[in-house]
Design a protein around this motif. Structure first.
Motif, PDB file in Angstrom:
ATOM      1  N   LEU A   1       0.843  -1.469  -0.131  1.00 50.42           N
ATOM      2  CA  LEU A   1       0.326  -0.258   0.026  1.00 50.42           C
ATOM      3  C   LEU A   1       0.919   1.484  -0.219  1.00 50.42           C
ATOM      4  O   LEU A   1       0.881   1.965  -0.820  1.00 50.42           O
ATOM      5  CB  LEU A   1      -0.755  -0.364   1.071  1.00 50.42           C
ATOM      6  CG  LEU A   1      -2.105   1.425   1.407  1.00 50.42           C
ATOM      7  CD1 LEU A   1      -2.406   1.780  -0.079  1.00 50.42           C
ATOM      8  CD2 LEU A   1      -2.947   1.119   2.788  1.00 50.42           C
ATOM      9  N   GLU A   2       2.330   1.904   0.869  1.00 49.26           N
ATOM     10  CA  GLU A   2       2.725   2.849   0.999  1.00 49.26           C
ATOM     11  C   GLU A   2       3.408   3.010  -0.475  1.00 49.26           C
ATOM     12  O   GLU A   2       3.547   3.550  -0.253  1.00 49.26           O
ATOM     13  CB  GLU A   2       3.200   2.479   2.231  1.00 49.26           C
ATOM     14  CG  GLU A   2       3.195   2.285   3.968  1.00 49.26           C
ATOM     15  CD  GLU A   2       2.004   2.062   4.379  1.00 49.26           C
ATOM     16  OE1 GLU A   2       1.859   0.802   3.660  1.00 49.26           O
ATOM     17  OE2 GLU A   2       1.621   1.606   5.390  1.00 49.26           O
ATOM     18  N   ALA A   3       3.848   1.777  -0.767  1.00 49.05           N
ATOM     19  CA  ALA A   3       4.790   2.034  -1.846  1.00 49.05           C
ATOM     20  C   ALA A   3       3.972   2.508  -3.440  1.00 49.05           C
ATOM     21  O   ALA A   3       4.360   3.839  -3.780  1.00 49.05           O
ATOM     22  CB  ALA A   3       5.944   0.769  -2.584  1.00 49.05           C
ATOM     23  N   GLN A   4       2.911   1.586  -3.569  1.00 52.81           N
ATOM     24  CA  GLN A   4       1.540   2.578  -4.450  1.00 52.81           C
ATOM     25  C   GLN A   4       1.207   4.139  -4.188  1.00 52.81           C
ATOM     26  O   GLN A   4       1.487   4.425  -4.954  1.00 52.81           O
ATOM     27  CB  GLN A   4       0.437   1.515  -4.133  1.00 52.81           C
ATOM     28  CG  GLN A   4      -0.417   1.420  -5.117  1.00 52.81           C
ATOM     29  CD  GLN A   4       0.107   1.065  -6.631  1.00 52.81           C
ATOM     30  OE1 GLN A   4       0.679   1.022  -7.185  1.00 52.81           O
ATOM     31  NE2 GLN A   4      -1.635   1.773  -8.049  1.00 52.81           N
ATOM     32  N   ILE A   5       0.699   4.098  -2.625  1.00 54.07           N
ATOM     33  CA  ILE A   5       0.773   6.118  -2.995  1.00 54.07           C
ATOM     34  C   ILE A   5       1.863   6.459  -3.299  1.00 54.07           C
ATOM     35  O   ILE A   5       1.370   7.707  -3.635  1.00 54.07           O
ATOM     36  CB  ILE A   5       0.488   5.790  -0.809  1.00 54.07           C
ATOM     37  CG1 ILE A   5      -0.941   5.504  -0.477  1.00 54.07           C
ATOM     38  CG2 ILE A   5       0.946   7.655  -0.742  1.00 54.07           C
ATOM     39  CD1 ILE A   5      -1.150   5.528   0.216  1.00 54.07           C
ATOM     40  N   ARG A   6       3.097   5.996  -2.985  1.00 55.79           N
ATOM     41  CA  ARG A   6       4.554   7.091  -3.258  1.00 55.79           C
ATOM     42  C   ARG A   6       4.633   6.898  -4.704  1.00 55.79           C
ATOM     43  O   ARG A   6       5.091   8.422  -5.214  1.00 55.79           O
ATOM     44  CB  ARG A   6       5.616   6.065  -2.522  1.00 55.79           C
ATOM     45  CG  ARG A   6       5.823   6.575  -0.779  1.00 55.79           C
ATOM     46  CD  ARG A   6       7.124   5.655  -0.875  1.00 55.79           C
ATOM     47  NE  ARG A   6       7.509   4.436  -1.075  1.00 55.79           N
ATOM     48  CZ  ARG A   6       7.112   3.748  -0.039  1.00 55.79           C
ATOM     49  NH1 ARG A   6       6.550   4.369   1.050  1.00 55.79           N
ATOM     50  NH2 ARG A   6       7.474   2.723  -0.425  1.00 55.79           N
ATOM     51  N   ARG A   7       4.651   6.150  -5.884  1.00 54.84           N
ATOM     52  CA  ARG A   7       4.005   5.538  -6.914  1.00 54.84           C
ATOM     53  C   ARG A   7       2.882   7.233  -7.985  1.00 54.84           C
ATOM     54  O   ARG A   7       3.984   7.233  -8.514  1.00 54.84           O
ATOM     55  CB  ARG A   7       4.056   4.077  -7.391  1.00 54.84           C
ATOM     56  CG  ARG A   7       5.119   3.385  -7.557  1.00 54.84           C
ATOM     57  CD  ARG A   7       5.214   2.133  -8.080  1.00 54.84           C
ATOM     58  NE  ARG A   7       3.845   1.317  -7.472  1.00 54.84           N
ATOM     59  CZ  ARG A   7       4.624   0.730  -6.626  1.00 54.84           C
ATOM     60  NH1 ARG A   7       6.103   0.887  -6.587  1.00 54.84           N
ATOM     61  NH2 ARG A   7       3.868  -0.702  -5.856  1.00 54.84           N
ATOM     62  N   ILE A   8       1.969   6.401  -6.493  1.00 57.61           N
ATOM     63  CA  ILE A   8       0.522   7.835  -7.412  1.00 57.61           C
ATOM     64  C   ILE A   8       1.490   8.584  -7.353  1.00 57.61           C
ATOM     65  O   ILE A   8       1.423   9.795  -8.582  1.00 57.61           O
ATOM     66  CB  ILE A   8      -0.884   7.239  -6.992  1.00 57.61           C
ATOM     67  CG1 ILE A   8      -1.103   5.716  -7.440  1.00 57.61           C
ATOM     68  CG2 ILE A   8      -1.314   8.183  -7.584  1.00 57.61           C
ATOM     69  CD1 ILE A   8      -2.324   5.633  -6.921  1.00 57.61           C
ATOM     70  N   LEU A   9       1.902   9.237  -6.317  1.00 58.13           N
ATOM     71  CA  LEU A   9       2.656  10.665  -6.002  1.00 58.13           C
ATOM     72  C   LEU A   9       3.307  11.490  -6.504  1.00 58.13           C
ATOM     73  O   LEU A   9       3.136  12.432  -7.467  1.00 58.13           O
ATOM     74  CB  LEU A   9       2.449  10.452  -4.806  1.00 58.13           C
ATOM     75  CG  LEU A   9       1.301  10.385  -3.389  1.00 58.13           C
ATOM     76  CD1 LEU A   9       1.852  10.022  -1.837  1.00 58.13           C
ATOM     77  CD2 LEU A   9       0.744  11.632  -3.299  1.00 58.13           C
ATOM     78  N   ALA A  10       4.757  10.225  -6.892  1.00 59.90           N
ATOM     79  CA  ALA A  10       5.166  10.464  -8.133  1.00 59.90           C
ATOM     80  C   ALA A  10       4.500  11.123  -9.531  1.00 59.90           C
ATOM     81  O   ALA A  10       5.216  11.759  -9.747  1.00 59.90           O
ATOM     82  CB  ALA A  10       6.676   9.816  -7.363  1.00 59.90           C
ATOM     83  N   GLY A  11       4.230  10.033  -9.905  1.00 53.50           N
ATOM     84  CA  GLY A  11       3.460  10.964 -10.815  1.00 53.50           C
ATOM     85  C   GLY A  11       2.537  11.580 -11.314  1.00 53.50           C
ATOM     86  O   GLY A  11       2.282  12.328 -12.348  1.00 53.50           O
ATOM     87  N   LEU A  12       2.185  12.239 -10.474  1.00 49.89           N
ATOM     88  CA  LEU A  12       1.139  13.595 -10.296  1.00 49.89           C
ATOM     89  C   LEU A  12       1.692  14.723  -9.939  1.00 49.89           C
ATOM     90  O   LEU A  12       1.243  15.456 -10.109  1.00 49.89           O
ATOM     91  CB  LEU A  12      -0.250  13.012  -9.585  1.00 49.89           C
ATOM     92  CG  LEU A  12      -1.646  11.631  -9.823  1.00 49.89           C
ATOM     93  CD1 LEU A  12      -2.529  11.742  -9.199  1.00 49.89           C
ATOM     94  CD2 LEU A  12      -1.749  12.566 -11.406  1.00 49.89           C
ATOM     95  N   GLY A  13       3.173  14.471  -9.459  1.00 52.24           N
ATOM     96  CA  GLY A  13       3.627  15.522  -9.243  1.00 52.24           C
ATOM     97  C   GLY A  13       3.465  16.205  -7.905  1.00 52.24           C
ATOM     98  O   GLY A  13       3.720  17.176  -7.434  1.00 52.24           O
ATOM     99  N   LEU A  14       3.114  15.119  -6.668  1.00 54.74           N
ATOM    100  CA  LEU A  14       2.576  15.524  -5.561  1.00 54.74           C
ATOM    101  C   LEU A  14       3.602  14.800  -4.821  1.00 54.74           C
ATOM    102  O   LEU A  14       3.604  14.789  -3.156  1.00 54.74           O
ATOM    103  CB  LEU A  14       1.446  15.588  -5.533  1.00 54.74           C
ATOM    104  CG  LEU A  14       0.643  15.989  -5.985  1.00 54.74           C
ATOM    105  CD1 LEU A  14      -1.393  15.351  -5.456  1.00 54.74           C
ATOM    106  CD2 LEU A  14       0.373  17.395  -5.371  1.00 54.74           C
ATOM    107  N   GLU A  15       5.017  14.287  -5.071  1.00 58.40           N
ATOM    108  CA  GLU A  15       5.671  13.167  -3.534  1.00 58.40           C
ATOM    109  C   GLU A  15       6.319  14.706  -3.287  1.00 58.40           C
ATOM    110  O   GLU A  15       7.079  13.988  -1.556  1.00 58.40           O
ATOM    111  CB  GLU A  15       7.047  12.699  -4.924  1.00 58.40           C
ATOM    112  CG  GLU A  15       8.278  11.784  -4.232  1.00 58.40           C
ATOM    113  CD  GLU A  15       8.912  11.702  -5.353  1.00 58.40           C
ATOM    114  OE1 GLU A  15       9.872  10.033  -4.807  1.00 58.40           O
ATOM    115  OE2 GLU A  15       9.200  11.505  -6.238  1.00 58.40           O
ATOM    116  N   LYS A  16       7.086  15.681  -3.680  1.00 61.67           N
ATOM    117  CA  LYS A  16       7.358  16.697  -2.032  1.00 61.67           C
ATOM    118  C   LYS A  16       6.586  17.053  -1.586  1.00 61.67           C
ATOM    119  O   LYS A  16       6.773  17.594  -0.533  1.00 61.67           O
ATOM    120  CB  LYS A  16       8.271  17.582  -3.327  1.00 61.67           C
ATOM    121  CG  LYS A  16       9.398  17.194  -4.014  1.00 61.67           C
ATOM    122  CD  LYS A  16      10.762  18.315  -5.114  1.00 61.67           C
ATOM    123  CE  LYS A  16      10.781  17.793  -5.763  1.00 61.67           C
ATOM    124  NZ  LYS A  16      11.699  19.283  -6.610  1.00 61.67           N
TER     125      LYS A  16
END
Length: 626
Positions: free
Chosen positions: A134-149
């Motif tokens: 779950l946590e890894a999937q959240i990080r991937r989606i946030l990074a893809g949408l430009g929200l990682e930072k």
């Protein structure tokens, strides 16, 4: 298998039926687009599908879980961080995790068979729901949408665009059977847009999208639902294939229209010749036919009438239109970009691209003198600037459409009304207040004002936002024919690829130029990225005598991680096999509680070790693939 069926549906608005006898179905895994002009009823139909508004006739059947992203997202008073918000979207997984922990405590206290069975069931549901990743999937989606930072930022600190991207991310994390997305590409930069294309292309569920981004639609769709004049027609294929089929239909329609015109001319001649003669009765019958045919032809012609966009002739500027040197902009005590330089020549059509927040709109406003900046901005001889604002902030909220135009020209009202008619404002529409206009209507009014400004340097900030496909095509044709100079900010890749001949990529450290269309820029951009990596490696070698050693160390580290992954995968396989063996022994022990407790303790220890191995594997796997 059909997961959504719309059968003979009528939908009313303000006491009038705007969608008639709508019938279609969506199959599992289908990727469909809902296409039509602004005001055709696309958003209204989506709202009916998700039961936000009722149907006046017909039925909608849905057996799927739905994730719905509306075009206008309403945000509540949410607390917590971005990452917390994503986690909260999968309450089902969080609840299963908490239940597992509770049962683990219970099993440590009393290892009853019923508790063991419950734990096994809950654990299986947790694994099937993707709980361990779950946590890894959240990080991937946030990074893809430009929200990682922004993952650790509080929700109330986000901009409206960031909140919309977060809302989209939460829906994607939920993985519903059917995604219904109304303009999902709004607020996405080009990198995020391409990531979303890949995500939706690989998505196992069905998708129904409203979007004006033709490039995006071409990548994803296998079906198009076209809404026009309150009716819906289905087409197989992506957007380009749909356009081709429509053009073939239009050619056939033109032939039918010519046949109708010939028949009208024949009937007119008959009525004129025999109306007062011995064949007056027959002529009267022909006259009734003529009235019906003429009314039908007029209706068809009215339905086919389109917005007409043209920038006309403008005063010729000097060869050098705009020179920018060492431009820097600071906002809230933070330097957004610096060292920006560009030299525009007459007739150039340049796309100003860059990530969201890099300062593209700020650069345009600096040229207009609307914000403070450092550096030099010089306009060439006889240059007149016209500006299209993304948010239309130059509109008066109290004015009507016709008053908005009166303020920027000296034309008489009849001429103004004729002009507004070319931009789709006919009859009493011209007396609408600007504040009640839809996004598409505001965009058309802004284009009308842009025409009247008669500039030979156009600064355009997202001019295709809210425009339907037909209006975008007309804007493209007008800009292709425009003889002046254009500097445009846009995320519409199809639009850019048609009109531009150069790209200016804005970064925090300056502007990088590429001559050519958008597609050639994307190829060059990939090469730039590779070259930058090579240059950074070469620079490191020049500055540091140990750089070569460091480089080899990185390669060794990468190899070490690859080997570590293989070792972990082997250990994970061993632990999974061991768990199966323990579970098999536990099934064979029925009354020996000491043996059950011993086996359960061994099971818990093996499971804990497996969880740690999985977490470690995910961590190293992400490092390897980054």
């Amino acid at each position: 298998m059909s997961i959504l069926v719309c059968n003979g549906v009528n939908i009313d608005a303000a006491g009038e039926t705007i969608l008639h006898n709508i019938s279609f179905r969506i199959e599992a895994g289908q990727k469909a687009g809902l296409i039509g002009a602004n005001g055709a009823g696309k958003t209204t139909l989506l709202r009916a599908l998700v039961q936000e508004i009722p149907c006046s006739r017909g039925e909608i059947f849905c057996t799927a879980s739905i994730g719905y992203l509306p075009q206008a997202v309403i945000f509540g008073l949410e607390e917590g961080t971005v990452f917390d918000s994503m986690l909260a979207e999968r309450k089902d997984i969080i609840e299963l995790r908490e239940k597992m922990r509770f049962l683990e405590i219970r099993m440590a206290q009393e290892a009853e068979e019923q508790i063991l069975e419950q734990y096994s069931t809950v654990m299986s549901r947790f694994e099937n729901a993707g709980g361990y990743a779950l946590e890894a999937q959240i990080r991937r989606i946030l990074a893809g949408l430009g929200l990682e930072k922004e993952k650790d930022k509080l929700l109330f600190t986000l901009s409206g665009g960031q909140k919309t991207r977060l809302r989209l991310g939460r829906i994607l994390l939920r993985k519903p059977d059917l995604l219904i997305l109304d303009e999902p590409t709004n607020h996405l930069d080009l990198d995020a847009l391409e990531w979303l294309e890949g995500f939706l292309g690989d998505y196992e569920g069905a998708v129904l999208i409203v979007s004006h981004d033709r490039f995006f639609l071409d990548k994803i769709l296998d079906t198009v639902f076209f809404v026009k004049e309150g009716k819906l027609t289905s087409y197989k294929g992506n957007y380009s294939e749909f356009e081709l089929q429509r053009k073939i239909e239009e050619i056939s329609g033109d032939r039918e229209a010519e046949k109708t015109a010939k028949k009208i001319r024949s009937l007119e001649e008959y009525v004129r010749r025999y109306k007062a003669g011995v064949k007056a009765k027959q002529a009267h019958g022909r006259e009734i036919q003529l009235q019906k045919l003429t009314a039908s032809a007029v209706k068809t012609a009215g339905a086919a009438s389109q917005v007409s966009i043209s920038f006309g002739e403008t005063a010729r500027s000097g060869d050098r239109v705009l020179a920018i040197e060492d431009l820097a902009v600071t906002y809230n005590n933070k330097r957004i970009f610096q060292n920006a330089a560009i030299d525009l020549r007459r007739g150039q059509k340049v796309a100003l691209l860059g990530k969201n927040g890099v300062g593209k709109t700020s650069l345009l406003k600096a040229i207009l003198g609307k914000i403070n900046h450092e550096g030099r901005i010089r306009l060439g001889a006889n240059v007149k600037v016209s500006y299209y604002a993304q948010e239309h902030e130059d509109f008066s909220r109290k004015a009507t459409i016709i008053e908005e135009i009166r303020d920027v020209c000296k034309m008489e009202d009849p001429a103004i009304r004729a002009l507004l008619g070319r931009y789709g404002f006919r009859g009493d529409d011209v007396f609408k207040q600007v504040k009640v206009l839809s996004g598409g209507e505001k965009s058309r009014l802004a284009l009308c004002k842009l025409l009247l400004a008669n500039g030979n340097l156009l600064l355009l900030d997202e001019p295709t936002n809210h425009l339907d496909a037909e209006t975008r095509e007309m804007l493209e044709e007008a800009l292709i024919e425009y003889e002046g100079t254009v500097l445009v900010v846009s995320h519409d890749r199809y639009f850019l690829n048609r009109i531009i001949n150069e790209v200016a990529l804005l970064t925090p450290e300056g502007i990088r130029l590429h001559r050519g269309d958008y597609l050639s820029f994307r190829q060059a951009y990939a090469q730039w990225s590779e070259q930058e990596k090579d240059q950074q490696a070469a620079l490191a070698q020049e500055k540091d005598v140990f750089s070569a050693r460091n480089y080899r160390e990185e390669a060794r580290e990468q190899k070490r991680k690859d080997n570590k992954l293989k070792q972990l995968e082997s250990k994970i396989s061993e632990h999974e096999k061991k768990l199966q063996e323990i579970e098999g022994k536990m099934e064979g022990v029925e009354t020996d509680y000491r043996e059950i407790i011993t086996l359960q303790e061994e099971h818990d220890q093996t499971k804990a070790e497996l969880d740690k191995l999985m977490e470690y594997w995910l961590e190293i796997s992400e490092q390897v693939h980054h």
